[in-house]
Design an enzyme around this catalytic site. Sequence first.
Site, PDB file in Angstrom:
ATOM      1  CG  ASP A   1      27.382 134.172  -3.151  1.00 55.57           C
ATOM      2  OD1 ASP A   1      27.357 132.910  -3.296  1.00 55.57           O
ATOM      3  OD2 ASP A   1      27.053 133.842  -4.536  1.00 55.57           O
ATOM      4  N   GLY A   2      27.480 132.504   0.433  1.00 58.04           N
ATOM      5  CA  GLY A   2      26.855 131.796   1.035  1.00 58.04           C
ATOM      6  C   GLY A   2      25.734 130.511   0.306  1.00 58.04           C
ATOM      7  CD  GLU A   3      24.049 132.192  -4.743  1.00 58.30           C
ATOM      8  OE1 GLU A   3      24.424 131.935  -5.462  1.00 58.30           O
ATOM      9  OE2 GLU A   3      23.013 133.554  -4.292  1.00 58.30           O
TER      10      GLU A   3
ATOM     11  CD  GLN B   1       2.658 129.778  10.449  1.00 57.19           C
ATOM     12  OE1 GLN B   1       3.672 130.653  11.104  1.00 57.19           O
ATOM     13  NE2 GLN B   1       1.737 130.852  10.881  1.00 57.19           N
TER      14      GLN B   1
ATOM     15  CG  HIS C   1       4.910 120.651  16.408  1.00 54.27           C
ATOM     16  ND1 HIS C   1       4.824 120.228  17.219  1.00 54.27           N
ATOM     17  CD2 HIS C   1       4.222 120.955  16.431  1.00 54.27           C
ATOM     18  CE1 HIS C   1       4.262 121.019  18.884  1.00 54.27           C
ATOM     19  NE2 HIS C   1       4.089 121.488  17.855  1.00 54.27           N
TER      20      HIS C   1
ATOM     21  CG  ASP D   1       2.905 120.951  24.533  1.00 55.02           C
ATOM     22  OD1 ASP D   1       2.925 119.738  24.496  1.00 55.02           O
ATOM     23  OD2 ASP D   1       4.093 121.048  23.843  1.00 55.02           O
TER      24      ASP D   1
ATOM     25  CE  LYS E   1       3.986 124.516  25.162  1.00 59.11           C
ATOM     26  NZ  LYS E   1       5.285 124.475  24.265  1.00 59.11           N
TER      27      LYS E   1
ATOM     28  NE  ARG F   1       5.714 128.331  22.392  1.00 59.95           N
ATOM     29  CZ  ARG F   1       6.514 128.220  22.909  1.00 59.95           C
ATOM     30  NH1 ARG F   1       7.725 129.640  23.196  1.00 59.95           N
ATOM     31  NH2 ARG F   1       7.437 126.953  22.865  1.00 59.95           N
TER      32      ARG F   1
HETATM   33  C1  R5P Z   1       5.609 122.579  21.158  1.00 62.35           C
HETATM   34  O1  R5P Z   1       4.406 122.415  21.719  1.00 62.35           O
HETATM   35  C2  R5P Z   1       6.446 121.599  21.318  1.00 62.35           C
HETATM   36  O2  R5P Z   1       6.307 120.255  21.401  1.00 62.35           O
HETATM   37  C3  R5P Z   1       7.547 122.209  22.246  1.00 62.35           C
HETATM   38  O3  R5P Z   1       7.067 121.989  23.320  1.00 62.35           O
HETATM   39  C4  R5P Z   1       8.266 123.253  21.772  1.00 62.35           C
HETATM   40  O4  R5P Z   1       8.552 124.123  20.458  1.00 62.35           O
HETATM   41  C5  R5P Z   1       9.669 123.739  23.060  1.00 62.35           C
HETATM   42  O5  R5P Z   1      10.213 124.862  22.645  1.00 62.35           O
HETATM   43  P1  R5P Z   1      10.231 125.556  23.953  1.00 62.35           P
HETATM   44  O6  R5P Z   1      11.757 124.963  24.153  1.00 62.35           O
HETATM   45  O7  R5P Z   1      11.625 126.982  22.889  1.00 62.35           O
HETATM   46  O8  R5P Z   1       9.717 126.038  25.149  1.00 62.35           O
END
Ligand code: R5P
Length: 309
Positions: free
Chosen positions: A34-36, A114, A146, A184, A207, A209
Amino acid sequence: MPVVSGSSGRDVAISLAPLMGMQYIELESRRFPDGEGYVRVPSDAIDAVRSEPVVLVSNTYPDSGIVNTVLLLEAIAEVRRGNLSNLKGEEPQNMEDVGSGVYLAIPYYGYSRQDKRFSKGEAVSARVIADILARGCDGIAILDLHEPAVLKDMEVPIEFVSSMPEIAELLQSEVSPDFVLSPDKGAISRATEVAGLIGCDFSYLEKTRIDAHTIEHTPKDLDVGGKVVAIVDDMISTGGTICRASDALRRQGATEVHAACTHGLFTGGAILRLANHVDGVHSTDSLPNPRAVVSAAPALARGLKRLMS
Ligand code: R5P
């Protein structure tokens, strides 16, 4: 003293073991129909896992990687506590508790984006996952997270490590960039490090988004006419960020544009999309991907050694 892994993180674990002077052992990790997920420390690995210290290499991506990592940490903890009781009656059922000494190395920390509550009511996923993992280990090394600030004041020590030195070395020998660009503001420190190690010029873009698939860069004059440029980021997902940055560079006369990142997620046709915009894509093997040319293991080894010292 073992470096262990389930199926996720296996290649990195194999490269990491000799750098740590440790032995690689594969733990059992498979799926029910079942994927577990199912994990087990095999009988012939029990003694090694009870020796100190143990390093588990595991990704928290995709979602199944989180479950797998949690299960592996628990299986290892039970073996180290000496709780081997089992319904089959396999001996021994109990052993002495050998105590702490489990370290988690995460090549790619999923859910890292997130890292803030952007809108009310959201879970700060990066922190939620870390708090769960911290319950099962004595320290965590994370590669190019990140936004490290989200994991401050954790219950266990965290080592934030970076593959930028290895990426700089690769770019220098394979590409010889004249210019490094951060696509960015979030990648400025990583890209600056790469530019500094290579000894070339550096700049960044701003940048915005718009949504998961659309970004916009604020126009900026860049001194890239006739130059070979490397765009450096922590991760490439859809490739949108890199493609837009590359377009800006070409418009301003860059002759060659390369993209380099630690985490090559390459979602939804990103490799094809990137091929139309850049001359080369270079990634680490933090996640298995077709552009993995840099090992994630040296950076993780640096962090683990600091954790253990
Ligand atoms: C966001 O700030 C990250 O450093 C990357 O720039 C981002 O996640 C890249 O996502 P994508 O390739 O979808 O533009």
